[in-house]
Motif scaffolding. Structure first.
Motif, PDB file in Angstrom:
ATOM      1  N   ILE A   1     -15.576  -4.433  -0.425  1.00  0.00           N
ATOM      2  CA  ILE A   1     -14.415  -4.711  -1.266  1.00  0.00           C
ATOM      3  C   ILE A   1     -13.250  -5.302  -0.486  1.00  0.00           C
ATOM      4  CG2 ILE A   1     -15.007  -3.014  -3.043  1.00  0.00           C
ATOM      5  CD1 ILE A   1     -12.992  -1.158  -1.895  1.00  0.00           C
ATOM      6  N   GLY A   2     -13.205  -5.048   0.806  1.00  0.00           N
ATOM      7  CA  GLY A   2     -12.070  -5.558   1.551  1.00  0.00           C
ATOM      8  C   GLY A   2     -12.315  -6.910   2.192  1.00  0.00           C
ATOM      9  N   HIS A   3     -13.543  -7.176   2.531  1.00  0.00           N
ATOM     10  CA  HIS A   3     -13.776  -8.333   3.395  1.00  0.00           C
ATOM     11  C   HIS A   3     -14.865  -9.280   2.938  1.00  0.00           C
ATOM     12  CE1 HIS A   3     -10.962  -6.906   6.415  1.00  0.00           C
ATOM     13  NE2 HIS A   3     -11.352  -5.707   6.020  1.00  0.00           N
TER      14      HIS A   3
ATOM     15  N   GLY B   1     -16.290  -8.861  -3.071  1.00  0.00           N
ATOM     16  CA  GLY B   1     -15.302  -7.808  -3.257  1.00  0.00           C
ATOM     17  C   GLY B   1     -14.003  -8.345  -3.828  1.00  0.00           C
ATOM     18  N   ARG B   2     -13.574  -9.492  -3.317  1.00  0.00           N
ATOM     19  CA  ARG B   2     -12.332 -10.075  -3.826  1.00  0.00           C
ATOM     20  C   ARG B   2     -12.505 -10.513  -5.273  1.00  0.00           C
ATOM     21  NH1 ARG B   2      -9.370  -7.298  -1.174  1.00  0.00           N
ATOM     22  NH2 ARG B   2      -7.557  -8.487  -1.829  1.00  0.00           N
TER      23      ARG B   2
ATOM     24  N   TRP C   1     -16.140  -0.621   2.631  1.00  0.00           N
ATOM     25  CA  TRP C   1     -14.966  -1.299   3.187  1.00  0.00           C
ATOM     26  C   TRP C   1     -15.274  -2.789   3.378  1.00  0.00           C
ATOM     27  CZ3 TRP C   1     -14.160  -3.106   8.433  1.00  0.00           C
ATOM     28  CH2 TRP C   1     -12.818  -3.429   8.716  1.00  0.00           C
TER      29      TRP C   1
ATOM     30  N   TYR D   1     -11.972  -7.436  -7.365  1.00  0.00           N
ATOM     31  CA  TYR D   1     -10.549  -7.169  -7.547  1.00  0.00           C
ATOM     32  C   TYR D   1      -9.975  -8.079  -8.629  1.00  0.00           C
ATOM     33  CZ  TYR D   1      -9.500  -4.087  -3.590  1.00  0.00           C
ATOM     34  OH  TYR D   1      -9.396  -3.017  -2.756  1.00  0.00           O
TER      35      TYR D   1
ATOM     36  N   GLU E   1      -1.001   4.660  -0.245  1.00  0.00           N
ATOM     37  CA  GLU E   1      -1.677   5.038   0.990  1.00  0.00           C
ATOM     38  C   GLU E   1      -0.671   5.556   2.015  1.00  0.00           C
ATOM     39  OE1 GLU E   1      -2.283   2.460  -0.809  1.00  0.00           O
ATOM     40  OE2 GLU E   1      -4.425   2.027  -0.917  1.00  0.00           O
TER      41      GLU E   1
ATOM     42  N   ASN F   1       0.829  -1.209   0.000  1.00  0.00           N
ATOM     43  CA  ASN F   1       0.000   0.000   0.000  1.00  0.00           C
ATOM     44  C   ASN F   1       0.859   1.252   0.000  1.00  0.00           C
ATOM     45  OD1 ASN F   1      -2.627  -1.439   0.418  1.00  0.00           O
ATOM     46  ND2 ASN F   1      -1.563  -2.063   2.268  1.00  0.00           N
TER      47      ASN F   1
ATOM     48  N   GLN G   1      -9.386 -14.331   5.942  1.00  0.00           N
ATOM     49  CA  GLN G   1      -7.962 -14.361   5.600  1.00  0.00           C
ATOM     50  C   GLN G   1      -7.298 -15.612   6.176  1.00  0.00           C
ATOM     51  OE1 GLN G   1      -6.097 -12.426   3.612  1.00  0.00           O
ATOM     52  NE2 GLN G   1      -7.954 -11.330   3.034  1.00  0.00           N
TER      53      GLN G   1
ATOM     54  N   THR H   1      -8.100   1.050  -2.593  1.00  0.00           N
ATOM     55  CA  THR H   1      -8.611   0.700  -1.277  1.00  0.00           C
ATOM     56  C   THR H   1      -9.516   1.814  -0.780  1.00  0.00           C
ATOM     57  OG1 THR H   1      -6.746   1.771  -0.187  1.00  0.00           O
ATOM     58  CG2 THR H   1      -6.537  -0.588  -0.622  1.00  0.00           C
TER      59      THR H   1
END
Lengths: 327, 500, 328
Positions: free
Chosen positions: A188-190, A194-195, A185, A198, A11, A8, B122, A272
């Motif tokens: 797309i992140g969790h 979302g994955r 969030w 990507y 960021e 990142n 994860q 992100t």
């Protein structure tokens, strides 16, 4: 941690730049480091942040959208007319109508992109003109000031009088923005969806071969942006207390600049929520700081444009490209 | 040719045809693989192997009339999602990975699939990925973004991905292309293990020795048609080549002694850290020097420096005795160096543009008349080269992408020969070129050498340099570690040195 | 006949030509004022502004990029000319001042393009982003310098250039057609034009072939900036004033016109002639709708719908050809 920074970098740099800028502004002006200024920043940035949350999802999925800001104007008008015909309505109804209307316009883009294999920039430049042209044609450019009270009323969620006597307050758009940021969030992140977004933006061919549903990806990405567009439109009216058909014309490029500054890549696969928030805030803080420094408001945009130009030049001229180019 | 059918077939395909833009890529092909079998799919480039794999996995849909059965069930319209759910996994030739995502996500992406949104754990991703890597007995940083990995490591990620989940059938399309011998041996052991456990493996490799070692049966395709299904017992490499190409080849060492000719290129102590070290190299007029070694040995990087694309940190390059320091490849071209890239698809040619434009690109300056491009001169240039190299084309205005691999490579050669080079660097000149067409390419190269051109032939295929070069250098870890004279050393000895 | 035309002109020009005929037919039936000299006169006057900006947009798109700063580059260039005229007496300024101002305007436009091109070439940042930042910068610069107001008060010959005509052809149209011819030669016959197409298709492969792609990209954007300056000067002459934001609405229309003209959105393919045809169609659509009582906003919407329709038709056409080929 090293991986986190490596993965990142944009960021990471943004935080550094924002910190440096904030330190400088705190030292140079009295007002910058104050609660009032902070809440002002949040109130004014809320609408752009909501737009950004939608746009970043489309960018991650490998698309681009030019039409969303004028789509928001369409949503505002349709929602205002629908609410008036329903006798005023309330917040719940407002969110439902604006949300559905936004999603529909997003779905139009997704449908053209997916079913006719037209790339997103062509589609959204076309729909930009269609949305805006039809809106101006049917409304004759007339604004609506006569809005339901609940919609245009300033709703203060939290306020505090500061030592100087000024009031620091957070308004409804900030709460709505926070919810949108959180939901995006999560998305797309969790979430698995979302994955997939990507992956689809990163390598569409590989995504297809592994069994990702392409149509779903387009509809989800543009649908999400549509939803955010609807909500942002609703909040912008609450902030401005009027519906002006061309008020958001041109906003698409400002939001796009902020989102890409925040590390989202045109072409997909990278971006992100955190970077996006940083990108919007950096521009907001820069404008706010210039204002406090007493710089002419006409010069804001110029300085902001220069900042973006320098930032993207530097962030793309990373150390290894510099080395490679020299050799 | 064995007739096999019925139960036990994990995948049975009948009457499979596929047409692209009027060209039949597959024509009434049948293919069958049983549980616990290692089955090889053999054929030249463009014979239809990849198309067949893509149809079996639903990436392409077959032309009407095909019959595809997975585990005995007729599948009317396979999709990638359906194929995966039915237990088919693939290691794609182009890997088909996600560069921006982490190693763990790339390997265990399967756990993220499905229409129902849910939380992406994860921990679960990492555990799944780690299990797959453990089976391969390799360690990788699971959190690193894939784009930071070298190609050989990415290949391992692609293999690990196929081992996630309970696949009943795994397609492996050139899985060993960038692996060392040790890694390859390990993969072959895993393949045997999988087969013993009842998994069917379809193996595609251009290393025929590998194929004959691992597979029980081989299906041979040629020009989109089925040649037949053969047991590997008793099959030899030359017989398999003959089946694939429909021709017989007798390779002969072409090496000659050029040690008395004047040197064209002299390199002393050339070093670029992380790429190659202390390279000493001399190429004489009319001499072909071969460099071989595994992918990542620093061969291509050396080629890039000689072509002016990168600069060495230490050492000296002399052309015709004069030291040179190229600032860009433009300088190199002007000095008489030409470079045929290993990556014809994305670097060698501009695929969507026309044959004529591709040919004109490096010599545009010579086509100018009064500052503007002269269409007449351009047409003359194109005509003469197409005639000289016997390229089979439709019209010069057709996109390069419409040509076969062999003809594309002739266009690349023509484009560079038009610059009138003194030194020609050929980096993997036969990648994606049919076995049949390779002979034609090498005939051209040999003729060029006869005319006095100095040639550097880079290839990861030891036989290619053995049969076509005058001297062979072996490169490993960025250094030249051995020199061989093909007239005195056997191919087997060279291969032992390179692949061990 | 059709096959002969297709071979001579290419499917793209032929298809657009048919569209052009269709538009003319439909509107001449719908309004008896469509096929009149007055109507074509107004089209001829409106065409150059959008047309010159579209030419400025064309080069970057062909090279695989985009220049979102075209309109504001045009504004800033026109401002430069306006100041030179004002510094030399405003309405009393001589023709020499106009020439000097125009040269400086070209220099300013070229410089803006040069900076974008250099950043795109050397930092490898996405052109959309670079030109977007440049656009925001130039808009801010212009607003700062003019305080958001108009600049006017030019010598009479400026308006004469904007509204005059030579042998019945409006002067701006002559400028535009000259620029079209220039671009046609540039793209069809010059080294840089050739490189533009190659860079647009595959920049790395072009670099491997010994082309200095960084210089080529820088030049492409510089030329785009120069064309913006020409557009700015013509717009100034037409309006007899300069305001930052003039022609702002044209920005995305120029992109639309390029796509409509069959330019590949990813770069590498596209011809000046078909873009010119697309521009003429757009203007005829707009003037026809205008005669029927619609305003510019409806025209804008129709332009968007027209682009969608053309893209859908192209998609269907490709599908049909594929099916026919596979069928035989």
């Amino acid at each position: 941690m090293r991986n986190l920074v490596r993965a990142n970098t944009t960021e990471f740099w943004l935080i550094l730049v924002i910190l440096a800028l904030s330190l400088f502004l705190s030292a140079a002006t009295e007002q910058f480091f104050s609660l009032v200024n902070f809440t002002d920043l949040m109130n004014t940035s809320a609408v752009n942040l909501i737009f950004a949350m939608g746009l970043v999802v489309v960018l991650i999925a490998g698309g681009i959208d030019i039409s969303f800001a004028v789509a928001a104007s369409v949503v505002q008008y349709v929602t205002a007319l629908a609410l008036m015909s329903l006798g005023g309505g309330n917040w719940a109804l407002g969110f439902i109508i604006a949300g559905l209307c936004g999603i529909t316009l997003g779905a139009v883009n997704a449908a053209l992109i997916h079913h006719f294999r037209i790339i997103s920039i062509v589609v959204t430049i076309a729909t930009f003109n269609v949305f805006f042209g039809l809106l101006m044609f049917f409304t004759r450019g007339v604004s609506i000031y006569n809005l339901p009270d609940w919609w245009s009323a300033r709703i203060i969620l939290w306020e505090q009088e500061t030592a100087s006597g000024a009031w620091a307050e957070l308004t409804l758009p900030v709460l709505v923005m926070s919810i949108c940021v959180f939901l995006t969030w999560m998305l797309i992140g969790h979430s698995s969806t979302g994955r997939q977004l990507y992956a689809y933006g990163d390598n569409p061919e590989a995504a297809r071969r592994i069994g990702i549903n392409e149509a779903a990806m387009q509809y989800i990405a543009f649908g999400w942006l549509g939803l955010m567009t609807g909500i942002a439109g609703l909040m912008q009216v609450n902030y401005a207390q009027e519906v002006v058909p061309n008020a958001l014309f041109g906003r698409e490029l400002d939001v796009l600049a902020a989102v890409v500054l925040g590390g989202a890549r045109l072409g997909g696969g990278r971006g992100t929520v955190f970077g996006c928030v940083m990108g919007v805030l950096l521009i907001a803080i820069a404008e706010n700081g210039l204002n406090l420094l007493g710089v002419s408001p006409y010069a804001f945009k110029m300085v902001v444009g220069a900042i973006i130009l320098v930032a993207i030049t530097l962030s793309n001229l990373s150390l290894d490209t510099l080395v490679r180019q020299r050799t | 040719m064995a007739e096999r059918a019925g139960p036990g077939a994990v995948l049975a395909m009948q009457r499979v045809s596929k047409t692209f833009g009027g060209v039949k890529a597959l024509d009434h092909v049948a293919f069958e693989v049983r549980a616990g079998e290692v089955h090889c799919l053999a054929g030249e480039n463009g014979s239809g192997k990849s198309t067949l794999i893509k149809i079996a996995t639903g990436v392409y849909s077959a032309d009407p009339g095909a019959d595809i059965r997975i585990a005995g069930q007729r599948v009317a319209a396979p999709t990638p999602g359906l194929a995966r759910r039915l237990g088919i996994a693939v290691i794609w030739q182009d890997l088909a990975l996600f560069p921006e995502m982490t190693v763990a996500e790339n390997i265990a992406f399967e756990t993220l699939l499905g229409a129902r949104p849910r939380l992406a754990s994860q921990r679960r991703l990492r555990e799944t990925a780690q299990r797959a890597l453990d089976r391969l007995d390799v360690a990788l940083d699971l959190e690193a973004p894939l784009r930071r990995l070298p190609i050989a490591k990415r290949q391992i990620v692609a293999i690990a991905r196929a081992l996630v989940g309970e696949a009943k059938l795994i397609f492996m399309d050139e899985p060993t292309a960038s692996l060392t011998q040790t890694e390859t041996d390990h993969l072959l052991a895993i393949v045997r293990n999988l087969a013993a456990g009842g998994v069917a493996v379809v193996f595609v490799s251009h290393r025929l020795a590998e194929v004959l070692e691992i597979a029980g049966a081989v299906t041979v395709l040629r020009d989109g048609g089925l040649v037949g299904v053969f047991p590997t017992a008793g099959m030899t490499q030359s017989r398999l080549t003959e089946l694939m190409t429909g021709q017989t080849f007798d390779n002969a060492v072409a090496a000659r002694d050029r040690s008395t000719a004047a040197p064209v290129l002299e390199v002393r102590g050339l070093t670029r850290s992380g790429e190659y070290q202390d390279i000493d190299l001399t190429i004489r007029a009319g001499e072909t020097v071969g460099i071989t070694g595994l992918i990542g040995a620093g061969r291509t990087e050396l080629g890039h420096t000689l072509f002016g694309m990168t600069r060495a940190e230490r050492g000296e390059i002399r052309l015709h005795g004069r030291p040179v320091a190229f600032r860009s490849n433009k300088d190199a071209i002007r000095a008489g160096v030409a470079y045929v890239s290993e990556d014809r698809l994305s670097l060698g040619l501009i695929q969507p543009q026309s044959i004529a434009d591709n040919l004109a690109l490096p010599v545009l300056d010579r086509l100018l008349s009064g500052g503007l491009i002269s269409p007449r001169r351009k047409a003359e240039l194109v005509d003469s080269w197409i005639r000289d190299l016997a390229v089979k084309i439709g019209k010069p205005d057709d996109p390069v992408s419409t040509l076969s691999g062999g003809n594309q490579q002739r266009i690349v050669l023509a484009k560079w020969l038009a610059t009138e080079p003194r030194l020609l660097i050929l980096d993997a000149p036969t990648v994606g070129v049919d076995v049949g067409a390779r002979a034609g390419i090498f005939a051209i190269i040999r003729k060029l050498a006869e005319q006095g051109l100095a040639i550097l032939l880079i290839s990861d295929e030891a036989p290619e340099v053995h049969f076509n070069a005058d001297r062979v250098l072996h490169m490993a870890g960025g250094r030249i570690v051995g020199e061989y004279d093909p007239r005195e050393t056997s191919l087997a000895a060279l291969e032992r040195a390179v692949y061990a | 006949m059709m096959a002969w035309l297709k071979a001579r002109l290419g499917a793209e020009v032929l298809g657009l030509g048919l569209f052009l005929v269709l538009v003319v037919l439909v509107f001449s039936f719908a309004s008896d004022r469509f096929l009149t000299a007055a109507n074509f006169g107004s089209v001829a006057v409106q065409l150059p502004e959008l047309g010159l900006l579209t030419l400025a947009m064309l080069l970057p798109i062909l090279s695989g990029g985009l220049n979102l700063a075209v309109t504001y580059t045009a504004n800033i260039s026109a401002l430069t000319l306006a100041w030179v005229l004002q510094a030399n007496g405003g309405p009393e300024a001589g023709f020499g001042a106009f020439v000097l101002g125009s040269l400086l305007a070209l220099a300013v436009g070229g410089a803006a393009g040069f900076v974008m091109g250099a950043v795109v070439a050397y930092s490898r940042a996405h052109p959309i982003l670079v030109s977007l930042a440049m656009m925001i910068f130039l808009r801010g610069l212009g607003e700062y310098l003019t305080r958001g107001g108009d600049i006017s008060g030019f010598p009479d010959f400026v308006a004469a250039i904007g509204h005059g005509s030579i042998l019945g052809v409006p002067a701006p149209l002559i400028v535009f057609l000259a620029c079209v011819l220039l671009w046609q030669i540039l793209l069809g016959r010059s080294r840089l034009g050739f490189f533009t197409y190659m860079v647009g298709s595959n920049i790395e492969a072009t670099r491997y072939s010994g082309v200095n792609t960084k210089r080529a990209l820088t030049l492409i954007y510089t030329l785009s900036g120069l064309m913006c300056a020409v557009a700015g000067i013509v717009m100034m002459a037409r309006f007899n004033s300069v305001r930052v934001g003039h022609g702002e609405a044209y920005l995305l229309i120029t992109v639309l016109a390029c796509f409509l003209g069959g330019v590949d959105p990813f770069g590498g393919f596209g011809r000046v002639t078909s873009v010119l045809l697309a521009l003429v169609i757009l203007q005829l659509l707009s003037s026809g709708l205008n005669l029927l009582g619609a305003n510019q906003h409806l025209s804008t919407a129709v332009w968007g719908l027209f682009l969608i329709a053309v893209m859908v038709l192209r998609f269907g056409w490709k599908r049909w050809i594929e099916m026919r080929r596979n069928g035989t």
